[in-house]
Write an enzyme that holds these catalytic residues in place. Structure first.
Site, PDB file in Angstrom:
ATOM      1  N   GLN A  43       0.792  -1.219   0.000  1.00 41.23           N
ATOM      2  CA  GLN A  43       0.000   0.000   0.000  1.00 41.23           C
ATOM      3  C   GLN A  43       0.828   1.275   0.000  1.00 41.23           C
ATOM      4  O   GLN A  43       0.335   2.338  -0.334  1.00 41.23           O
ATOM      5  CB  GLN A  43      -0.947  -0.007   1.206  1.00 41.23           C
ATOM      6  CG  GLN A  43      -1.943  -1.151   1.134  1.00 41.23           C
ATOM      7  CD  GLN A  43      -2.848  -1.204   2.344  1.00 41.23           C
ATOM      8  OE1 GLN A  43      -2.560  -1.894   3.302  1.00 41.23           O
ATOM      9  NE2 GLN A  43      -3.936  -0.459   2.312  1.00 41.23           N
ATOM     10  N   ASN A 189      -1.826 -10.610   9.245  1.00 37.78           N
ATOM     11  CA  ASN A 189      -2.790  -9.548   9.478  1.00 37.78           C
ATOM     12  C   ASN A 189      -4.185  -9.966   9.028  1.00 37.78           C
ATOM     13  O   ASN A 189      -4.364 -10.443   7.917  1.00 37.78           O
ATOM     14  CB  ASN A 189      -2.370  -8.297   8.706  1.00 37.78           C
ATOM     15  CG  ASN A 189      -3.207  -7.089   9.085  1.00 37.78           C
ATOM     16  OD1 ASN A 189      -3.480  -6.874  10.270  1.00 37.78           O
ATOM     17  ND2 ASN A 189      -3.633  -6.332   8.096  1.00 37.78           N
ATOM     18  N   GLU A 190      -5.138  -9.764   9.873  1.00 33.04           N
ATOM     19  CA  GLU A 190      -6.569 -10.052   9.681  1.00 33.04           C
ATOM     20  C   GLU A 190      -6.878 -11.238   8.766  1.00 33.04           C
ATOM     21  O   GLU A 190      -7.517 -11.084   7.728  1.00 33.04           O
ATOM     22  CB  GLU A 190      -7.371  -8.811   9.265  1.00 33.04           C
ATOM     23  CG  GLU A 190      -6.801  -7.965   8.145  1.00 33.04           C
ATOM     24  CD  GLU A 190      -7.560  -6.641   7.954  1.00 33.04           C
ATOM     25  OE1 GLU A 190      -8.181  -6.148   8.916  1.00 33.04           O
ATOM     26  OE2 GLU A 190      -7.534  -6.120   6.825  1.00 33.04           O
ATOM     27  N   GLU A 398      -5.241  -0.926  13.805  1.00 33.79           N
ATOM     28  CA  GLU A 398      -5.828  -0.054  12.772  1.00 33.79           C
ATOM     29  C   GLU A 398      -7.144   0.467  13.300  1.00 33.79           C
ATOM     30  O   GLU A 398      -7.988  -0.298  13.737  1.00 33.79           O
ATOM     31  CB  GLU A 398      -6.077  -0.811  11.453  1.00 33.79           C
ATOM     32  CG  GLU A 398      -4.820  -1.148  10.701  1.00 33.79           C
ATOM     33  CD  GLU A 398      -5.085  -1.799   9.339  1.00 33.79           C
ATOM     34  OE1 GLU A 398      -6.192  -1.641   8.787  1.00 33.79           O
ATOM     35  OE2 GLU A 398      -4.167  -2.475   8.838  1.00 33.79           O
ATOM     36  N   TRP A 441      -4.895   4.431  11.650  1.00 35.77           N
ATOM     37  CA  TRP A 441      -4.758   4.085  10.246  1.00 35.77           C
ATOM     38  C   TRP A 441      -5.239   5.286   9.455  1.00 35.77           C
ATOM     39  O   TRP A 441      -6.375   5.711   9.657  1.00 35.77           O
ATOM     40  CB  TRP A 441      -5.601   2.847   9.898  1.00 35.77           C
ATOM     41  CG  TRP A 441      -5.467   2.444   8.466  1.00 35.77           C
ATOM     42  CD1 TRP A 441      -6.331   2.758   7.444  1.00 35.77           C
ATOM     43  CD2 TRP A 441      -4.403   1.672   7.885  1.00 35.77           C
ATOM     44  NE1 TRP A 441      -5.859   2.228   6.266  1.00 35.77           N
ATOM     45  CE2 TRP A 441      -4.689   1.560   6.508  1.00 35.77           C
ATOM     46  CE3 TRP A 441      -3.239   1.081   8.398  1.00 35.77           C
ATOM     47  CZ2 TRP A 441      -3.837   0.865   5.636  1.00 35.77           C
ATOM     48  CZ3 TRP A 441      -2.424   0.405   7.535  1.00 35.77           C
ATOM     49  CH2 TRP A 441      -2.724   0.297   6.163  1.00 35.77           C
TER      50      TRP A 441
END
Ligand SMILES: *[C@@H]1O[C@H](CO)[C@@H](O)[C@H](O)[C@H]1NC(C)=O
Ligand SMILES: *[C@@H]1O[C@H](CO)[C@@H](O)[C@H](O)[C@H]1NC(C)=O
Length: 510
Positions: A43, A189-190, A398, A441
């Protein structure tokens, strides 16, 4: 009697009139509570990161290059790969304690396993050294939706048991090379959101799914999300075991896994929806948290999914149980749960059908873009982790406000959001939550996985029209900075001040 009455009224007034969430300063938080902000590799790092310096594509490169991310890609993004020094200076100016970022597996180990890419290694050493030498604590995520395309091509990535060997090997390289300076590791992550987007509905990479749940060129929605999740848990636990056995005594760090947590709310006040909400919790959070905390999947899942649910052997159960030092929480909003019993036959259900739920987002009609400000939902998430999972150490990794990109530098809506949620975290701490840190975030306006460059969550604006991609702190960055530097914050005063002084925001936009 009179005196007693007076005391009671006084106490009540205090509780009602001055909720801690409105008026607070950093000093109200424990001294070792960490405030930071974050990004992730694909990102933010940029195109230079893509094939430059020996990197190979991740599944996100493949997906975005095919035009599936609103036609946008992370090819350039914020060019964090070259601009990390400037970015760390910006963190210092704001006063962040910590920075959360992710390592691109395919930059460090281009084939997914085997030889290390020396230039990838150098980049992460440079970034980590820059952070540490400026007193900023690195919080590193090893996998953020982005395993190497090479492993997807070779054996199907997370649906293959082979990754349970390759992921810990990659993690081991990171512990060995960076663990002397990095004390906070998140393996995955998630994974819960990753399973639904990438393996059940299939609209996100690696786009594996089957009809009627989604239309993909390969995959199997009724079985693969469960298989991939099982492999994720085993890979996480193997990496955690390696860390604990070989590195933790020397390096004194912590290792955990992050979960995306909505707060589920029954759509109606019927008993069906109340029970459906419990199933939603089991299928979205218990799926990962129950194995981590208790060593097995929730019973309701095992009953409903039947033979499609992989089973833990005794040895695996022992490996997974307790394989974390903290849980990372990603939270932005709430979602409504409705009981749904229109399920097809058992073998052809996907995760939502197995859970017999439908989820509904109720949009705040005042703005399709901005998220509703409901800090009590985050408090409820923290309370749930406290009551149902033994109050583990938590980092809120986040939490942030979505706005239209370019809309304004004067992002009062984001400041309102941060102010409310940080206040909510303070209330949760005061009620016994074991939360240790809060990361807004995002640090920059970056490539959003769901929105490309349409929306942004950044506290710093990035001018994509400027070849130098110059960064401009928004009002939210300035507000956060004031808060972090210990000044007491009165939200209304801050907003007034910003309205009168923010000249950049007027000259730069419209
Ligand atoms: C505070 O903690 C107590 C004890 O765990 C719990 O019963 C109560 O619901 C919590 N309050 C909130 C607002 O979460
Ligand atoms: C943002 O503004 C720039 C001009 O400053 C424009 O080129 C770009 O298309 C805008 N992006 C969006 C998403 O509005």
């Amino acid at each position: 009697m009179l005196r007693l009455l007076f005391l009671q009224i006084f106490v009540l007034n205090l509780l009602v009139a001055v909720p801690s969430s409105l008026e607070f300063s950093r000093d109200d938080f424990p001294p070792d509570f960490i405030f930071g902000s974050g990004t992730s590799a694909y990102q933010v790092s940029g195109g230079s990161s893509k094939r430059e310096d020996g990197r190979t594509p991740s599944i996100w490169d493949t997906y975005a290059d095919a035009g599936k991310a609103h036609g946008a890609t992370g090819d350039v993004a914020c060019d964090g790969y070259h601009k990390y020094r400037e970015d760390v200076q910006l963190m210092v100016d704001i006063g962040l304690d910590a920075y959360r970022f992710s390592i691109s597996w395919s930059r460090l180990i281009p084939n997914g396993r085997g030889p290390i890419n020396p230039r990838g290694l150098q980049y992460y050493n440079n970034l980590i050294n820059e952070l540490v030498s400026h007193g900023i604590q690195p919080h590193v995520t090893l996998h953020n939706y982005d395993h190497p395309q090479a492993l997807e091509d070779e054996y199907g990535g997370w649906v293959s048991r082979k990754i349970v060997r390759d992921f810990p090997e990659y993690a081991g390289v990171c512990f060995r090379e960076f663990g002397d300076r990095v004390s906070f590791w998140t393996t995955i992550n998630e994974p819960n959101a990753f399973m639904l987007g990438g393996y059940d509905l299939g609209f996100l990479p690696p786009q594996r799914c089957s009809p009627p749940y989604g239309y993909c060129s390969r995959g199997n929605s009724p079985s693969e999300p469960y298989i991939a999740a099982h492999n994720i848990l085993l890979a996480h636990a193997s990496a955690a075991r390696l860390y604990k056995k070989k590195y933790q005594d020397k390096q004194h760090g912590m290792i955990g896994l992050s979960i995306y947590m909505w707060w589920f709310i029954p759509l109606t006040d019927t008993k069906e929806d109340a029970i459906a909400t419990q199933r939603a919790n089991a299928f979205h959070y218990g799926w990962f948290l129950n194995p981590l905390v208790f060593g097995d999947y929730p019973n309701i899942m095992k009953q409903s999914v039947g033979t499609r649910m992989p089973a833990f052997t005794n040895q695996e159960s022992k490996l997974v149980k307790g394989s974390f030092d903290f849980i990372g929480v990603l939270h932005c909003t709430n979602i409504y749960v409705k009981h749904n019993s229109n399920s097809p036959k058992m073998e052809n259900r996907d995760v939502f059908m197995d859970a017999e739920i439908e989820l509904t987002v109720i949009e705040d009609s005042s703005s399709a873009f901005e998220l509703p400000i409901m800090p009590w939902c985050l408090q409820a998430v923290l309370e749930y982790l406290k009551q149902d999972y033994g109050n583990p150490p938590i980092y809120i990794y986040e939490n942030g406000q979505r706005m239209q990109r370019n809309s304004t530098l004067n992002d009062i809506a984001r400041v309102n959001f941060m102010h409310a949620y940080i206040g909510g975290v303070l209330d949760a701490l005061r009620n016994g939550s074991n939360t240790r840190g809060y990361f807004v975030w995002a640090f920059l306006d970056l490539f959003e996985l769901l929105d490309g460059y349409i929306s942004s969550y950044g506290i710093n604006y990035v001018d994509l029209d400027d070849p130098d991609l110059k960064r401009y702190p928004k009002f939210s960055a300035k507000w956060y900075s004031k808060f972090l530097k210990g000044r007491s914050i009165n939200l209304d005063e801050a907003i007034e001040l910003e309205k009168n002084t923010s000249s950049l925001s007027h000259s730069h936009f419209q």
